[in-house]
Design a protein around this motif. Sequence first.
Motif, PDB file in Angstrom:
ATOM      1  N   CYS A  57       1.698 -21.736  -4.078  1.00  0.00           N
ATOM      2  CA  CYS A  57       1.901 -20.848  -2.938  1.00  0.00           C
ATOM      3  C   CYS A  57       0.831 -19.757  -2.938  1.00  0.00           C
ATOM      4  O   CYS A  57       0.307 -19.390  -3.987  1.00  0.00           O
ATOM      5  CB  CYS A  57       3.286 -20.221  -2.983  1.00  0.00           C
ATOM      6  N   THR A  58       0.520 -19.230  -1.764  1.00  0.00           N
ATOM      7  CA  THR A  58      -0.529 -18.227  -1.666  1.00  0.00           C
ATOM      8  C   THR A  58      -0.117 -17.081  -0.749  1.00  0.00           C
ATOM      9  O   THR A  58       0.645 -17.268   0.197  1.00  0.00           O
ATOM     10  CB  THR A  58      -1.840 -18.831  -1.122  1.00  0.00           C
ATOM     11  N   ALA A  59      -0.650 -15.910  -1.075  1.00  0.00           N
ATOM     12  CA  ALA A  59      -0.547 -14.749  -0.183  1.00  0.00           C
ATOM     13  C   ALA A  59      -1.953 -14.204   0.005  1.00  0.00           C
ATOM     14  O   ALA A  59      -2.639 -13.887  -0.972  1.00  0.00           O
ATOM     15  CB  ALA A  59       0.362 -13.687  -0.780  1.00  0.00           C
ATOM     16  N   GLU A  60      -2.386 -14.110   1.245  1.00  0.00           N
ATOM     17  CA  GLU A  60      -3.709 -13.559   1.546  1.00  0.00           C
ATOM     18  C   GLU A  60      -3.546 -12.367   2.479  1.00  0.00           C
ATOM     19  O   GLU A  60      -3.008 -12.502   3.580  1.00  0.00           O
ATOM     20  CB  GLU A  60      -4.610 -14.609   2.194  1.00  0.00           C
ATOM     21  N   ILE A  61      -4.002 -11.223   2.015  1.00  0.00           N
ATOM     22  CA  ILE A  61      -3.938  -9.997   2.806  1.00  0.00           C
ATOM     23  C   ILE A  61      -5.374  -9.624   3.144  1.00  0.00           C
ATOM     24  O   ILE A  61      -6.145  -9.189   2.283  1.00  0.00           O
ATOM     25  CB  ILE A  61      -3.223  -8.878   2.029  1.00  0.00           C
ATOM     26  N   THR A  62      -5.739  -9.814   4.401  1.00  0.00           N
ATOM     27  CA  THR A  62      -7.145  -9.749   4.788  1.00  0.00           C
ATOM     28  C   THR A  62      -7.657  -8.330   4.973  1.00  0.00           C
ATOM     29  O   THR A  62      -8.873  -8.114   4.992  1.00  0.00           O
ATOM     30  CB  THR A  62      -7.379 -10.543   6.084  1.00  0.00           C
ATOM     31  N   ASP A  63      -6.765  -7.358   5.119  1.00  0.00           N
ATOM     32  CA  ASP A  63      -7.210  -5.976   5.262  1.00  0.00           C
ATOM     33  C   ASP A  63      -6.641  -5.096   4.165  1.00  0.00           C
ATOM     34  O   ASP A  63      -7.312  -4.801   3.191  1.00  0.00           O
ATOM     35  CB  ASP A  63      -6.824  -5.437   6.636  1.00  0.00           C
ATOM     36  N   LYS A  64      -5.341  -4.710   4.251  1.00  0.00           N
ATOM     37  CA  LYS A  64      -4.800  -3.743   3.303  1.00  0.00           C
ATOM     38  C   LYS A  64      -3.390  -4.093   2.844  1.00  0.00           C
ATOM     39  O   LYS A  64      -2.547  -4.488   3.644  1.00  0.00           O
ATOM     40  CB  LYS A  64      -4.761  -2.340   3.937  1.00  0.00           C
ATOM     41  N   LEU A  65      -3.168  -3.953   1.545  1.00  0.00           N
ATOM     42  CA  LEU A  65      -1.825  -3.848   0.979  1.00  0.00           C
ATOM     43  C   LEU A  65      -1.641  -2.374   0.713  1.00  0.00           C
ATOM     44  O   LEU A  65      -2.295  -1.794  -0.149  1.00  0.00           O
ATOM     45  CB  LEU A  65      -1.710  -4.663  -0.304  1.00  0.00           C
ATOM     46  N   GLN A  66      -0.751  -1.738   1.469  1.00  0.00           N
ATOM     47  CA  GLN A  66      -0.741  -0.283   1.549  1.00  0.00           C
ATOM     48  C   GLN A  66       0.602   0.312   1.167  1.00  0.00           C
ATOM     49  O   GLN A  66       1.638  -0.089   1.684  1.00  0.00           O
ATOM     50  CB  GLN A  66      -1.098   0.135   2.979  1.00  0.00           C
ATOM     51  N   ALA A  67       0.578   1.261   0.229  1.00  0.00           N
ATOM     52  CA  ALA A  67       1.767   2.037  -0.101  1.00  0.00           C
ATOM     53  C   ALA A  67       1.751   3.302   0.744  1.00  0.00           C
ATOM     54  O   ALA A  67       0.834   4.113   0.650  1.00  0.00           O
ATOM     55  CB  ALA A  67       1.769   2.395  -1.579  1.00  0.00           C
ATOM     56  N   SER A  68       2.775   3.460   1.576  1.00  0.00           N
ATOM     57  CA  SER A  68       2.796   4.587   2.512  1.00  0.00           C
ATOM     58  C   SER A  68       4.068   5.400   2.361  1.00  0.00           C
ATOM     59  O   SER A  68       4.732   5.745   3.328  1.00  0.00           O
ATOM     60  CB  SER A  68       2.665   4.074   3.945  1.00  0.00           C
ATOM     61  N   ASN A  69       4.423   5.701   1.122  1.00  0.00           N
ATOM     62  CA  ASN A  69       5.653   6.422   0.823  1.00  0.00           C
ATOM     63  C   ASN A  69       5.439   7.920   1.005  1.00  0.00           C
ATOM     64  O   ASN A  69       4.631   8.524   0.303  1.00  0.00           O
ATOM     65  CB  ASN A  69       6.070   6.126  -0.619  1.00  0.00           C
ATOM     66  N   PRO A  70       6.159   8.557   1.918  1.00  0.00           N
ATOM     67  CA  PRO A  70       5.956   9.996   2.118  1.00  0.00           C
ATOM     68  C   PRO A  70       6.645  10.857   1.070  1.00  0.00           C
ATOM     69  O   PRO A  70       6.375  12.048   0.983  1.00  0.00           O
ATOM     70  CB  PRO A  70       6.582  10.224   3.502  1.00  0.00           C
ATOM     71  N   ASP A  71       7.541  10.265   0.273  1.00  0.00           N
ATOM     72  CA  ASP A  71       8.279  11.026  -0.738  1.00  0.00           C
ATOM     73  C   ASP A  71       7.676  10.738  -2.105  1.00  0.00           C
ATOM     74  O   ASP A  71       7.846   9.664  -2.666  1.00  0.00           O
ATOM     75  CB  ASP A  71       9.762  10.619  -0.722  1.00  0.00           C
ATOM     76  N   ILE A  72       6.942  11.694  -2.664  1.00  0.00           N
ATOM     77  CA  ILE A  72       6.228  11.455  -3.909  1.00  0.00           C
ATOM     78  C   ILE A  72       7.172  11.352  -5.105  1.00  0.00           C
ATOM     79  O   ILE A  72       6.736  11.022  -6.198  1.00  0.00           O
ATOM     80  CB  ILE A  72       5.185  12.546  -4.177  1.00  0.00           C
ATOM     81  N   TYR A  73       8.464  11.622  -4.921  1.00  0.00           N
ATOM     82  CA  TYR A  73       9.396  11.594  -6.043  1.00  0.00           C
ATOM     83  C   TYR A  73      10.205  10.301  -6.103  1.00  0.00           C
ATOM     84  O   TYR A  73      11.135  10.183  -6.874  1.00  0.00           O
ATOM     85  CB  TYR A  73      10.332  12.802  -5.984  1.00  0.00           C
TER      86      TYR A  73
END
Length: 300
Positions: A57-73
């Motif tokens: 199986c494959t996963a291809e992310i052509t631009d961004k795998l992005q963590a966008s968590n606004p809560d740093i805790y």
Amino acid sequence: DTCIITASLEFAGGFLGCSTGGAASIMNCSVKVDTVSAFQKAGGFAGETNNTEITNCTAEITDKLQASNPDIYISMILAGFIAKSTGDNVSKSSATVKHFVFTNNCGPGEAGEVSGFIGRCEDSEISECTVEMDSFGENKILNDFNIGGLIGYCYNSYEIKNCSVVCNKVSFGGYGNRLGGLIGYLSSSEVSDCFTDIKFENSNDNSFNIGGLIGSLNGYSDVVGCFSNISIINNNGSPFVIGGLIGYFNFEGVSVRNCYAKGSIINNKDSGIYIGGLAGYAYGPGGSGFISNSYSRSTI
């Protein structure tokens, strides 16, 4: 297509949210997306898998795998393929990620896991899997994280074998992190015949364990027949451990056999730094571990 994931407490994936029990099997499947943007816990292919066989199986992310968590805790588990794997057999599968980025700094909440392939791996077997990333981290601040090219946190996993990671640039800042080209934190597991080709660069003040293969190697683990080809540039002045193959090495019940590291380690700071061509810092409370038939051809 663009995949937007905003998982808060449960797990989410670009192909599968969750698979549980019953000897489930997933074969010859793939997902290709522009962007995976995750709030807390997500994988490019699957969010959480349990007792599942995953093959080819494959996963291809052509631009961004992005963590966008606004809560740093809030803790985070984010990976290019599976966020959390328990009791699985994953083989002949791959993740390709152009950019693994963080829009915010994270921590100092609970320890989190981020990885190009599996974020948190327990009681699983991973074989013949590959990861390719252009960039990983973009120098954001993470605190108390396990960060790995293949696996962030690995515990009690039967065998990790014949896997590889290639990444053109890895860059993180923060405190108390464990960063490995293959695995960030490894305990009670076996790794064999794996390799990494990684370029690390740090510019933020932090306290890190960095290894070309494993960031922190801990009790009752075996590492056999592995090598790393690394370029590490340290611009950090805080307590810091760097190893061409292993960053922090806990000797209790641990063996490293027939392994080597090559490449270069450049240190631009002169305080609180432990650097080794093969291992950065070894600690042996139990005294039962060993290194044999291993070497470094790294320049320091």
